[in-house]
Motif scaffolding. Structure first.
Motif, mmCIF file in Angstrom:
data_model
loop_
_atom_site.group_PDB
_atom_site.id
_atom_site.type_symbol
_atom_site.label_atom_id
_atom_site.label_comp_id
_atom_site.label_asym_id
_atom_site.label_seq_id
_atom_site.Cartn_x
_atom_site.Cartn_y
_atom_site.Cartn_z
ATOM 1 N N SER A 95 -0.513 -7.881 3.299
ATOM 2 C CA SER A 95 -0.250 -6.574 2.708
ATOM 3 C C SER A 95 -1.007 -6.507 1.388
ATOM 4 N N PRO A 96 -1.892 -5.519 1.195
ATOM 5 C CA PRO A 96 -2.695 -5.473 -0.029
ATOM 6 C C PRO A 96 -1.817 -5.506 -1.283
ATOM 7 N N TRP A 114 -4.260 5.183 -8.767
ATOM 8 C CA TRP A 114 -2.809 5.159 -8.596
ATOM 9 C C TRP A 114 -2.402 5.411 -7.148
ATOM 10 N N LEU A 115 -3.154 6.235 -6.421
ATOM 11 C CA LEU A 115 -2.785 6.536 -5.037
ATOM 12 C C LEU A 115 -2.933 5.288 -4.161
ATOM 13 N N LYS A 116 -4.016 4.550 -4.370
ATOM 14 C CA LYS A 116 -4.221 3.312 -3.616
ATOM 15 C C LYS A 116 -3.114 2.310 -3.930
ATOM 16 N N TYR A 117 -2.755 2.217 -5.220
ATOM 17 C CA TYR A 117 -1.663 1.320 -5.616
ATOM 18 C C TYR A 117 -0.347 1.745 -4.960
ATOM 19 N N ARG A 122 3.909 0.051 1.232
ATOM 20 C CA ARG A 122 3.805 -0.841 2.393
ATOM 21 C C ARG A 122 4.570 -2.137 2.139
ATOM 22 N N LEU A 123 4.407 -2.694 0.944
ATOM 23 C CA LEU A 123 5.149 -3.902 0.588
ATOM 24 C C LEU A 123 6.649 -3.648 0.638
#
Length: 397
Positions: free
Chosen positions: A76-77, A86-89, A95-96
């Protein structure tokens, strides 16, 4: 059947499940000491009867290694907070969070401080105690930024690291924290025949006293000091000695290792550089003693691995090394950055096989008593139970 353990707190008896579900998380960008420690802990927890899910922030060698060991892993990234992305984070955090919520662990354990930021954020509000393991020093701003979502418990690989980081961060100083030294599975004690076979396998001379360095070949590991110290040995010991450097510069594609090879050639040091090796145990078995001349070393797997192989250690008197190496009892301690003092210690061990044997025996005993994987696993489990009791996640008896 999952029996329970009753733990006495100050106010009441609290029941904690005997078989815990543990989520162990690591960014794991490459195979380093922190990743090896996480793998060992996951194995130790599994052998102790607990259910472990390893969350890894990178695909690659760490994931492959752990899966080969039979560990349950999920990729999981894992990112650090960044207002420009911020959107990618947020996608990575959500997901985490889903993975953690679906596994429903009793404890979420981040393997290092950078990993802790997103994992702590993802688990926040789920009612699961969060533990952050500290393995390398950071300055106050970085500590508080990466710990901004908090933790119920902080573990440090050495007292030296805990004192340094707590002094740099009021937030950390006021948080629940303790020291848990790393541990490792203990190999069979090498004998003379095993050493001879290892040397034959690795193409090392049978008639030399061999000093070995194992670890990342980067500036803070003191490899340049070791090369300079080796050139200071006098002619009465240097012809019968050999220096082997096992490791590479994993972050920069070997750049610093190439620099050290060039330094050795320019100084007339006959060190043999063998690069990264996945059979470090064979190199330690083949050696007579190990050298850990680090400038910064929160604890150090290389020291523990050498002690476990009954090899004495010459270590720099920095960080957590003195918490493992007892001077004149299990090894020799020298000041960091001091090639002349390092050369004196090298000369002592190269000249005196009885001293090497005594220090090596006592180092193995110390490792068995304090730094075995079983001892480490027990200490970590004690911390899990402690945090469950004090966070109220155990059931009142």
């Amino acid at each position: 059947m999952n029996h329970a353990v009753t733990v006495e707190s100050r106010s009441e008896s609290v029941t904690v499940p005997a078989r815990l579900r543990i989520c162990l998380a690591s960014m794991a960008p490459f195979v380093g000491g922190a990743e090896v420690a996480a793998e060992r802990l996951a194995i130790g927890l599994g052998e102790a009867g607990h259910e472990v899910l390893v969350l890894l922030g990178s695909r690659g060698e760490v994931l492959e290694r752990m899966e080969r060991e039979g560990l349950r892993c999920r990729y999981s990234p894992m990112l650090l907070t960044d207002k420009w992305h911020w959107l990618k984070y947020e996608r990575a955090r959500k997901r985490l969070r889903r993975l953690i919520r679906d596994f429903a662990p009793e404890v979420v354990h981040s393997n290092d401080l950078p990993t802790h930021q997103i994992v702590s954020h993802a688990a926040r509000g789920l009612g699961i105690p969060r533990i952050c393991h500290h393995r390398f020093p950071f300055g106050s701003t970085a500590i508080d930024w990466m710990n901004k979502y908090g933790a119920e418990r902080h573990l440090f690989v050495s007292k030296a690291l805990m004192d340094e980081m707590a002094a740099d961060s009021v937030q950390l100083d006021e948080s629940p924290r303790t020291v848990v030294h790393d541990g490792l599975p203990l190999p069979p004690v090498p004998n003379a025949e095993g050493q001879r076979r290892a040397r034959l396998l690795l193409g090392l001379p049978e008639d030399r006293t061999i000093a070995v360095f194992t670890g990342q070949v980067i500036e803070r590991k003191g490899v340049a000091d070791l090369i300079r110290a080796w050139t200071l040995l006098d002619d009465s010991v240097s012809p019968g000695a050999a220096l082997v450097i096992v490791g590479d510069d994993l972050k920069d594609g070997g750049r610093y290792r190439v620099e050290m090879e060039s330094l050795a050639r320019s100084l007339g040091c006959s060190a043999r550089f063998v690069g990264f090796q996945d059979n470090v145990s064979d190199w330690l078995t083949a050696s007579d003693f190990a050298v850990v001349p680090s400038h910064v070393e929160p604890l150090g797997n290389a020291t523990l691995e050498a002690m476990a192989h009954r090899r004495p250690v010459i270590g720099a008197n920095v960080g957590g090394i003195p918490e493992m190496v007892v001077h004149e009892e299990t090894g020799l301690l020298v000041p960091p950055h001091a090639s002349d003092r390092l050369a004196e210690a090298l000369s002592r061990l190269l000249r005196d096989p009885s001293l090497r044997a005594r220090l090596g025996r006592q180092g193995r005993v110390r490792c068995e008593e304090q730094f075995s994987l079983q001892a480490h696993t027990r200490k970590v489990l004690d911390e899990y139970r402690h945090v469950l009791v004090h966070s109220g996640k155990g059931a009142s008896a």
